[in-house]
Design an enzyme around this catalytic site. Structure first.
Site, PDB file in Angstrom:
ATOM      1  N   LYS A 125       0.865  -1.182   0.000  1.00  0.00           N
ATOM      2  CA  LYS A 125       0.000   0.000   0.000  1.00  0.00           C
ATOM      3  C   LYS A 125       0.895   1.223   0.000  1.00  0.00           C
ATOM      4  CE  LYS A 125      -4.408   1.131   0.196  1.00  0.00           C
ATOM      5  NZ  LYS A 125      -5.584   0.437  -0.347  1.00  0.00           N
ATOM      6  N   ASP A 165      -7.003   4.373  -4.577  1.00  0.00           N
ATOM      7  CA  ASP A 165      -7.663   4.248  -3.269  1.00  0.00           C
ATOM      8  C   ASP A 165      -8.251   5.637  -3.006  1.00  0.00           C
ATOM      9  OD1 ASP A 165      -7.915   2.367  -0.774  1.00  0.00           O
ATOM     10  OD2 ASP A 165      -7.280   4.255   0.101  1.00  0.00           O
TER      11      ASP A 165
HETATM   12  P1  NDP Z   1     -12.838   7.865  -2.971  1.00  0.00           P
HETATM   13  O1  NDP Z   1     -11.745   8.844  -2.732  1.00  0.00           O
HETATM   14  O2  NDP Z   1     -13.351   7.655  -4.344  1.00  0.00           O
HETATM   15  O3  NDP Z   1     -14.079   8.218  -2.045  1.00  0.00           O
HETATM   16  C1  NDP Z   1     -13.973   8.277  -0.664  1.00  0.00           C
HETATM   17  C2  NDP Z   1     -15.263   8.855  -0.128  1.00  0.00           C
HETATM   18  O4  NDP Z   1     -15.291   8.717   1.283  1.00  0.00           O
HETATM   19  C3  NDP Z   1     -15.409  10.332  -0.441  1.00  0.00           C
HETATM   20  O5  NDP Z   1     -16.749  10.642  -0.638  1.00  0.00           O
HETATM   21  C4  NDP Z   1     -14.864  10.978   0.829  1.00  0.00           C
HETATM   22  O6  NDP Z   1     -15.380  12.271   1.080  1.00  0.00           O
HETATM   23  C5  NDP Z   1     -15.375  10.026   1.866  1.00  0.00           C
HETATM   24  N1  NDP Z   1     -14.505  10.099   3.036  1.00  0.00           N
HETATM   25  C6  NDP Z   1     -13.173   9.923   3.098  1.00  0.00           C
HETATM   26  N2  NDP Z   1     -12.726  10.117   4.341  1.00  0.00           N
HETATM   27  C7  NDP Z   1     -13.814  10.417   5.061  1.00  0.00           C
HETATM   28  C8  NDP Z   1     -14.022  10.723   6.418  1.00  0.00           C
HETATM   29  N3  NDP Z   1     -13.001  10.765   7.286  1.00  0.00           N
HETATM   30  N4  NDP Z   1     -15.284  10.971   6.841  1.00  0.00           N
HETATM   31  C9  NDP Z   1     -16.321  10.941   5.968  1.00  0.00           C
HETATM   32  N5  NDP Z   1     -16.191  10.660   4.654  1.00  0.00           N
HETATM   33  C10 NDP Z   1     -14.963  10.401   4.232  1.00  0.00           C
HETATM   34  O7  NDP Z   1     -12.310   6.488  -2.340  1.00  0.00           O
HETATM   35  P2  NDP Z   1     -12.813   5.010  -2.606  1.00  0.00           P
HETATM   36  O8  NDP Z   1     -14.275   4.994  -2.838  1.00  0.00           O
HETATM   37  O9  NDP Z   1     -11.906   4.412  -3.604  1.00  0.00           O
HETATM   38  O10 NDP Z   1     -12.467   4.313  -1.212  1.00  0.00           O
HETATM   39  C11 NDP Z   1     -13.405   4.244  -0.134  1.00  0.00           C
HETATM   40  C12 NDP Z   1     -12.975   3.148   0.835  1.00  0.00           C
HETATM   41  O11 NDP Z   1     -12.938   1.886   0.131  1.00  0.00           O
HETATM   42  C13 NDP Z   1     -11.593   3.296   1.465  1.00  0.00           C
HETATM   43  O12 NDP Z   1     -11.615   2.744   2.764  1.00  0.00           O
HETATM   44  C14 NDP Z   1     -10.711   2.426   0.569  1.00  0.00           C
HETATM   45  O13 NDP Z   1      -9.544   1.993   1.226  1.00  0.00           O
HETATM   46  C15 NDP Z   1     -11.666   1.267   0.313  1.00  0.00           C
HETATM   47  N6  NDP Z   1     -11.361   0.460  -0.861  1.00  0.00           N
HETATM   48  C16 NDP Z   1     -11.295   1.019  -2.109  1.00  0.00           C
HETATM   49  C17 NDP Z   1     -11.017   0.225  -3.209  1.00  0.00           C
HETATM   50  C18 NDP Z   1     -11.044   0.754  -4.597  1.00  0.00           C
HETATM   51  O14 NDP Z   1     -10.972  -0.057  -5.535  1.00  0.00           O
HETATM   52  N7  NDP Z   1     -11.171   2.051  -4.814  1.00  0.00           N
HETATM   53  C19 NDP Z   1     -10.710  -1.217  -3.047  1.00  0.00           C
HETATM   54  C20 NDP Z   1     -10.891  -1.716  -1.707  1.00  0.00           C
HETATM   55  C21 NDP Z   1     -11.181  -0.887  -0.662  1.00  0.00           C
HETATM   56  P3  NDP Z   1     -14.551  13.584   0.648  1.00  0.00           P
HETATM   57  O15 NDP Z   1     -14.792  13.708  -0.828  1.00  0.00           O
HETATM   58  O16 NDP Z   1     -15.147  14.681   1.451  1.00  0.00           O
HETATM   59  O17 NDP Z   1     -13.124  13.327   1.005  1.00  0.00           O
END
Ligand code: NDP
Length: 452
Positions: A125, A165
């Site tokens: 990572k 991510d």
């Molecule tokens: P994105 O950056 O596309 O989206 C993340 C979302 O979560 C955004 O809407 C963001 O809001 C919100 N967010 C982030 N931090 C916080 C917080 N502290 N409180 C509230 N909302 C928050 O990321 P992903 O969708 O790719 O990833 C989401 C999760 O899924 C993570 O845990 C990641 O590790 C996991 N994941 C992702 C994979 C992938 O293929 N993308 C694979 C496996 C797991 P804002 O825009 O305001 O920051």
């Protein structure tokens, strides 16, 4: 003292500030206790001590220039955790909270998750404490180029293959891949999540969300239930949340929420295909805030400064299924209690480690279905693995073919979790099942290599 407790005590003493890593290690190692008795050879070979120590953790300076000509400096990382069963594989996160402890937790989880996919991928990572929000495309590009200027020395199609991510989507992968190609003069599968015209795989953007819903559907089926007619709470508004909603809609469920780090929207009528298209445009193109959804559609409530789990706790919303898709530790024990009270019978984690240990305890005590992230969200990395295969073969599979493989992988992960849980005396416990099934594959490989 047991070997597991010894190892945990050592981790905490060595790196006292790496709380998320301690949490992840404790969750995994405590469920590995039954393997200690069955596999004395792993104890003798020091596998438990070795598996919690990354192969290497790289930290580097990322200088870049903003639109006003100011020089900025961020900190970049790549944690190459374990390559016993394949090249290091795992995403890059760009978020101000990124530090070594968070990346070690994510890299450690990735080792077991990747083993569960049945594909030959080790775990890693990386990322940086860079905030893409509020930056221009030019600033994000210059940052990505600065980041890749160092990272390219450490990665390769057979060495380490990063992906996206939080904060790293198609735009960032494009800038990083373009710069890698320029520096190395090679067009190779060194990153996944690439665009379709330049080596990407169909279904990769959808894969984590779709996979999580496939996994949840398998869990529901063990109780002769399905998504049909279910009310679903989703957190986040990014890649995982968006495609989770698309698949739940397809399977006849109704998703009623989305959130970002500023607010939560609740739409009792459900986020249908047209509303989802608006969210994708808002988040992926305009890079706006989810509160705009509430101004656009009637009957929608917006809760500033509250997560969907706060809303369920504070305002008594009813939900059948919870699919947390934002970030780590978003659901604490009190949220989990509120979920159970709200009628929720199934939690499947699209995000990595979104539930605290107290929340997991509540799920387990209440005997609701609980799919931990390393199993439920493994569809993303599995499809990255399929992208790597297509890159190596210089072929592209159809959408149907990739989706079918993804669905098959999620079913086989579900089955592997249940079989391992059964075999080690914890029937129906997906946490123990996922940890043990992932661990055994990696541990056997490490054992075969001797002490390296
Ligand atoms: P994105 O950056 O596309 O989206 C993340 C979302 O979560 C955004 O809407 C963001 O809001 C919100 N967010 C982030 N931090 C916080 C917080 N502290 N409180 C509230 N909302 C928050 O990321 P992903 O969708 O790719 O990833 C989401 C999760 O899924 C993570 O845990 C990641 O590790 C996991 N994941 C992702 C994979 C992938 O293929 N993308 C694979 C496996 C797991 P804002 O825009 O305001 O920051």
């Amino acid at each position: 003292m047991s070997v597991v407790r010894d190892v945990l005590a050592k981790i905490k003493a060595t790196d006292p500030d790496q709380f998320e890593f301690h949490q992840a290690a404790e969750e995994v190692l405590s469920s590995l206790e039954p393997t200690v008795q069955k596999h004395p050879e792993f104890v003798k070979a020091g596998i438990y001590e070795r598996i919690v120590e990354p192969d290497r953790a790289l930290q580097f300076r990322v200088p870049w220039v903003d639109d006003k000509g100011n020089v900025k400096v961020n900190r970049g990382y790549r944690v190459q955790f374990n390559n016993a069963i394949g090249p290091y594989k795992g995403g890059l996160r760009f978020h101000p909270s990124v530090n070594l402890g968070i990346l070690k937790f994510l890299g450690f989880e990735q080792v077991f998750k990747n083993a569960l996919t049945t594909l030959p991928m080790g775990g890693g990572k990386g990322g940086a404490d860079f905030e893409p929000k509020g930056k221009s495309d030019g600033e994000v590009m210059r940052f990505c180029q600065g980041f890749m200027r160092e990272l390219e020395k450490h990665i390769g199609a057979d060495t380490d293959v990063p992906a996206g991510d939080i904060g790293v989507g198609g735009r960032e992968i494009g800038y990083m891949y373009g710069y890698y190609k320029k520096l190395r003069n090679e067009h190779t599968g060194v990153l996944t999540g690439k665009g379709l015209d330049w080596g990407g795989s169909l279904i990769r953007p959808e894969a984590t969300g779709y996979g999580c819903v496939y996994f949840a559907a398998e869990m529901l089926a063990t109780r002769k239930e399905s998504f049909q007619g279910k009310t679903v709470a989703v957190s986040g508004a990014g890649n995982v949340a968006q495609y989770t909603i698309e698949k739940v809609n397809e399977l006849g469920g109704k998703c009623i929420s989305l959130c970002d780090s500023s607010s939560t929207i609740v739409d009792p009528a459900g986020i249908d295909r047209d509303k989802l298209a608006f969210v994708m445009q808002l988040k992926n193109e305009q890079r706006g805030r989810i509160s705009d959804y509430a101004s656009r559609y009637p009957g929608v409530s917006c809760y500033v400064g509250e997560s969907i789990w706060d809303v369920i706790k504070n305002h008594g919303l009813k939900v059948d299924v919870a699919l947390p898709s934002a970030t780590q530790n978003e659901i604490d024990g009190s949220h989990a209690q509120a979920l159970v009270k709200a009628g929720c019978t199934c939690v499947a984690e699209g995000a990595n480690m979104p539930s605290t240990p107290e929340a997991i305890h509540v799920y387990q005590e209440s005997r609701i279905l609980y799919g931990p992230g390393k199993a439920a969200n493994a569809g993303g990395v599995a499809t990255s693995g399929l992208e790597m295969s297509q890159n190596s073969m210089r072929l592209s599979w159809t959408r149907e073919e990739v989706d079918q493989r993804l669905h098959g992988i999620m079913k086989s992960i579900h089955k592997a979790c249940l079989s391992a849980a059964d075999a080690y005396g914890r029937p129906g416990d997906y946490v123990t099942g996922a940890n043990i099934a992932g661990f055994l594959k990696v541990a056997r490989a490490m054992h075969a290599y001797g002490v390296v």
